[in-house]
Design an enzyme around this catalytic site. Structure first.
Site, PDB file in Angstrom:
ATOM      1  N   GLY A  22       4.492 -10.206  -3.105  1.00  0.00           N
ATOM      2  CA  GLY A  22       3.495  -9.475  -2.333  1.00  0.00           C
ATOM      3  C   GLY A  22       2.213 -10.283  -2.209  1.00  0.00           C
ATOM      4  CB  CYS A  23      -0.409 -10.213   0.362  1.00  0.00           C
ATOM      5  SG  CYS A  23      -0.452  -8.427   0.633  1.00  0.00           S
ATOM      6  CE1 TYR A  24      -5.339  -6.424  -1.797  1.00  0.00           C
ATOM      7  CE2 TYR A  24      -3.512  -5.020  -1.165  1.00  0.00           C
ATOM      8  CZ  TYR A  24      -4.830  -5.387  -1.043  1.00  0.00           C
ATOM      9  OH  TYR A  24      -5.663  -4.703  -0.169  1.00  0.00           O
TER      10      TYR A  24
END
Ligand SMILES: NC(=O)C1=CN([C@@H]2O[C@H](COP(=O)(O)OP(=O)(O)OC[C@H]3O[C@@H](n4cnc5c(N)ncnc54)[C@H](OP(=O)(O)O)[C@@H]3O)[C@@H](O)[C@H]2O)C=CC1
Ligand SMILES: CC(=O)N[C@@H](CCC(=O)OP(=O)(O)O)C(=O)O
Length: 346
Positions: free
Chosen positions: A149-151
């Site tokens: 995921g990006c976060y």
């Protein structure tokens, strides 16, 4: 020539993959997958590639695509990849899934946080979490890669060296992160409307965001024990970019020189992780359009805490760039092939 198919090419993450892959001479995109634009030219949906491709969008038939593609990227909503993947498909091609379907090893945790049932949990054990800086060797031989995921990418890279070295108590970690609106995807939602986002900032998913267990799981591997964190994402009025600021209690007094040496130990040879000089802070503007992750820290002696910071472009290191980094590893190519773009500024 590596034959690549993208399911979900018409979403923001898929279109970013197209942008990066079309710049390569060793890659042919054989499938622009879509739900809504089947039969329509991809370049009529995304005008940034006008005259660069005249391919029409096709459907999301993974089984047919597996017959012709060396690798399939799924840049689709949660649950899609898991609903399609079969042993037969994995025997013919490799899959890099940009969704969260195969990121979390405990299917009960996935189902609880994502509120959907997992269609193919039998493939979860073999899926490799595609964070090359941590899992490079496993990625090279994988059939199924769970692109992070990006976060989680931004958060984890910011704190990993300190957690791995036991210099912070990971259970005191508080991660405060901000994302540009492209992180929410291209589909129409009230929360993404101009008037809702512009000139405003807000936390969301407070104490409930689905990236929390993903970050915790990866931190647990690094710490060698279960880790529980506080994670709060915020939506900010930018197109791209994630900034994470993380706070944790130190396990013993440390000096700036010592901590810098720890970060350099883990990232000194990493092309994409740029450890900033003490006193410098990461900014989303200095990574935009690139696959770089800029990380930095500041010791707060007054509170016995350290503040760890990171910035990435959510569309690149947070999604499509990292997926291409994983593809390079799968095909035995230098990891930065096609990914040497210098951040865009201004
Ligand atoms: N945006 C980001 O920063 C990041 C996104 N991701 C992940 O990547 C994936 C895609 O995200 P994003 O690009 O933002 O999302 P978008 O909403 O922008 O795009 C979704 C894509 O999936 C297609 N699609 C929609 N519904 C279905 C369905 N039921 N079956 C098959 N295909 C479908 C859409 O097709 P069409 O438009 O043609 O109807 C579109 O191509 C998600 O899993 C997301 O979590 C990961 C990291 C960062
Ligand atoms: C701003 C925004 O809404 N961001 C998305 C995260 C980005 C994303 O698509 O999630 P994955 O990285 O897990 O695929 C969210 O909070 O759900």
């Amino acid at each position: 020539m590596i034959k690549v198919g993208i399911i979900g090419a018409t979403g923001y993450a898929g279109a970013e993959l197209v942008r990066l892959l079309l710049q390569r001479e060793d890659v042919e995109i054989v499938w622009y997958g879509s739900r809504s634009y089947v039969g329509q030219d991809f370049a009529s949906v995304y005008r940034n590639v006008v005259h660069l491709t005249d391919e029409p969008c096709k459907d999301d038939d993974m089984a047919t695509l597996a017959e012709i593609a060396d690798v399939i990227f799924t840049a689709t909503p949660q649950g899609f990849c898991a609903s399609q993947v079969t042993e037969e498909i994995l025997s013919k091609t490799k899959i890099i899934d940009l969704s969260a379907d195969f990121r979390i090893k405990d299917v009960n945790v996935y189902e609880k946080w994502y509120k959907i049932s997992h269609a193919t949990p039998q493939f979860i054990p073999e899926a490799v979490y595609g964070l090359p800086e941590i899992n490079r060797d496993k990625i090279k031989n994988a059939r199924l890669i769970a692109n992070p995921g990006c976060y989680p990418t931004c958060s984890f890279l910011s704190v990993y060296p300190m957690v791995k070295e036991g210099l912070v108590d990971p259970n005191t970690l508080i991660i405060d992160a901000k994302s540009g609106t492209s992180g929410a995807g291209r589909s129409a939602k009230v929360d993404s409307l101009y008037c809702e986002v512009n000139e405003s900032m807000k936390p969301y998913g407070v104490a409930t965001h689905r990236h929390t267990p993903e970050i915790e799981e990866q931190l647990s591997y690094a710490a060698g024990k279960p880790v529980t964190i506080s994670f709060t994402p915020h939506l900010v009025p930018m197109n791209r970019g994630i900034l994470a600021t993380a706070y944790a209690t130190l396990t013993r007094p440390v000096t700036t020189e010592e901590v810098k040496a720890v970060y350099d130990k883990y990232y000194g040879n990493e092309y994409f992780v740029r450890v900033l000089k003490p006193g410098e802070v990461p900014q989303t503007r200095w990574v935009e359009g690139s696959n770089f992750a800029d990380v930095a820290f500041k010791i707060d002696e007054r509170t016995n805490r350290i503040v760890m910071m990171g910035a990435i472009d959510n569309m690149v290191k947070g999604a499509a760039g990292q997926a291409m980094q994983n593809m390079n590893l799968l095909f035995g190519l230098p990891e930065n092939t096609g990914l040497k773009q210098i951040p865009v500024f201004p």
